[in-house]
Scaffold this active site. Structure first.
Site, PDB file in Angstrom:
ATOM      1  N   HIS A  27      -3.727   6.497   3.468  1.00 49.72           N
ATOM      2  CA  HIS A  27      -4.105   5.250   2.786  1.00 49.72           C
ATOM      3  C   HIS A  27      -5.519   4.858   3.201  1.00 49.72           C
ATOM      4  CE1 HIS A  27      -4.045   1.383   1.049  1.00 49.72           C
ATOM      5  NE2 HIS A  27      -3.947   0.721   2.193  1.00 49.72           N
ATOM      6  N   CYS A  59       0.811  -1.229   0.000  1.00 47.60           N
ATOM      7  CA  CYS A  59       0.000   0.000   0.000  1.00 47.60           C
ATOM      8  C   CYS A  59       0.841   1.275   0.000  1.00 47.60           C
ATOM      9  CB  CYS A  59      -0.932  -0.001   1.210  1.00 47.60           C
ATOM     10  SG  CYS A  59      -1.820  -1.542   1.374  1.00 47.60           S
ATOM     11  N   ASN A  66      -9.875  -0.974  -0.154  1.00 45.71           N
ATOM     12  CA  ASN A  66      -8.415  -0.849  -0.153  1.00 45.71           C
ATOM     13  C   ASN A  66      -7.853  -1.341  -1.488  1.00 45.71           C
ATOM     14  OD1 ASN A  66      -5.669  -1.114   0.261  1.00 45.71           O
ATOM     15  ND2 ASN A  66      -5.854  -2.211   2.213  1.00 45.71           N
TER      16      ASN A  66
END
Ligand code: ACO
Length: 325
Positions: free
Chosen positions: A252, A112, A282
């Site tokens: 994030h 990520c 995500n």
């Protein structure tokens, strides 16, 4: 001369997977997913789409937004944990798709944190004078490593891509500073056990469902908050910027509750925080870049603004940066 993001672009696949759809697949509910994560839906690749297909579309958008000819690009860095295949690199596949040749291409595997790590690597190549224009492509098809029988992970993940053209510019100030971190001691809290040289694909690994992402969610949750708070404090200290000077905070997008806790710990109000997790879940490397692109297109990025980005993912790897527009 400054090193700055000259253009940004994103792309998400068309297919939408809603919480209601997931209710039909696993023992979950829209209410549980919404209250525990903030996610309502996510985008999923078609069977013919891979990470480079999403990456190609976001790269074209970034190049158009930068207003440059693609031939100006001197290097491609692709951030992905879901490459089209183990080798060659997705960057080399991207180079061919873009009709470029004979420029260095490589992938980075920082989950990520891929978009922020990619920006920092590009900035160093540019600041050292080695190259002047670099394309970063953060692209992940998390659906390809998601176990849709595991309700604790399949509700979280989606597919998407974001790209940025980073270049030398006389219109500064651009990227003011970054902070990169990692801790391999947590590797097995969030990983895909098989498919590499440790456990090559076999009938056994497939039947044991080892080609899917495994995560100890509640432990990851706590470390993610602490690491992102620490990463933002470190980059603020490094750049001498005060948290009150941040115009836009782009964390994030893994879980709305993580975003809220990070903001609360840092004292950054939610009004300054960009959130799109409800529509995408995500998207790993792509999340921060897609958020930045959407913020820019929504008119939330203005000349003189100070943007702080922060991410955290498998590795564990975390990263933050400060950009002045
Ligand atoms: N629907 C209904 N119930 C569920 C679901 C679901 N989808 N998933 C788990 N549960 C249940 C569990 O079984 C458990 O039940 P029990 O109490 O009877 O045992 C209960 O809900 C609570 O489970 P927890 O895991 O404690 O739930 P939590 O509140 O921690 O939320 C979540 C889980 C959303 C996964 C959270 O831990 C999280 O977001 N973790 C961090 C994710 C992250 O940031 N990942 C990093 C990046 S990912 C990358 O790098 C690719």
């Amino acid at each position: 001369m400054a090193t700055k993001i000259l253009g940004i672009g994103s792309y998400v696949p068309e297919k939408v997977l809603t919480n209601k759809d997931l209710e039909k697949i696993v023992d979950t509910s829209d209410e549980w997913i919404t209250t525990r994560t903030g996610i309502k839906e996510r985008r999923i690749c078609s069977p013919s789409e891979a990470s480079s297909d999403l990456g190609y579309k976001s790269a074209l958008n970034a190049i158009a937004n930068a207003g440059i000819l693609k031939e100006k690009i001197e290097m491609i860095i692709t951030a992905t944990i879901t490459p089209d295949m183990p080798f060659p690199s997705t960057s080399c596949i991207m180079q061919k798709k873009l009709g470029l040749d004979n420029i260095p291409c490589f992938d980075i595997n920082v989950a990520c944190s891929g978009f922020i790590y990619g920006l920092e690597i590009a900035r160093n190549f540019i600041d050292s004078g080695t190259y002047s224009t670099i394309l970063i492509i953060a692209t992940d098809c998390m659906s390809s490593v998601t176990d849709y029988t595991d309700r604790s992970t399949c509700i979280l993940l989606g597919d998407g891509s974001a790209s940025a053209v980073v270049a030398k510019s006389d219109e500064g100030p651009g990227i003011l500073g970054s902070y990169l971190g990692a801790s391999g001691k947590y590797a097995e809290l969030l990983y895909m056990p098989a498919g590499g040289s440790r456990q090559p694909a076999s009938i056994g690994t497939v039947s044991q469902r080892l080609h899917y992402m495994k995560m100890e969610g509640s432990t990851v949750y706590k470390i993610a908050i602490n690491s992102m708070v620490d990463a933002v404090n470190m980059v603020l200290k490094k750049t001498g910027i005060s948290k009150d000077d941040i115009s836009l905070f782009i964390p994030h997008q893994a879980n709305l509750r993580i975003i809220q806790s990070v903001g609360k710990n840092l004292g950054i109000p939610m009004e300054k925080t960009f959130i799109n997790i409800e529509r995408y879940g995500n998207m790993s490397a792509a999340s921060v870049g897609v958020a930045l692109d959407e913020a820019a297109r929504a008119g939330k990025v203005r000349k003189g603004d100070i943007i702080c980005m922060v991410a955290f993912g498998s590795g564990f790897v975390w990263a933050s940066n400060i950009i002045k527009i």
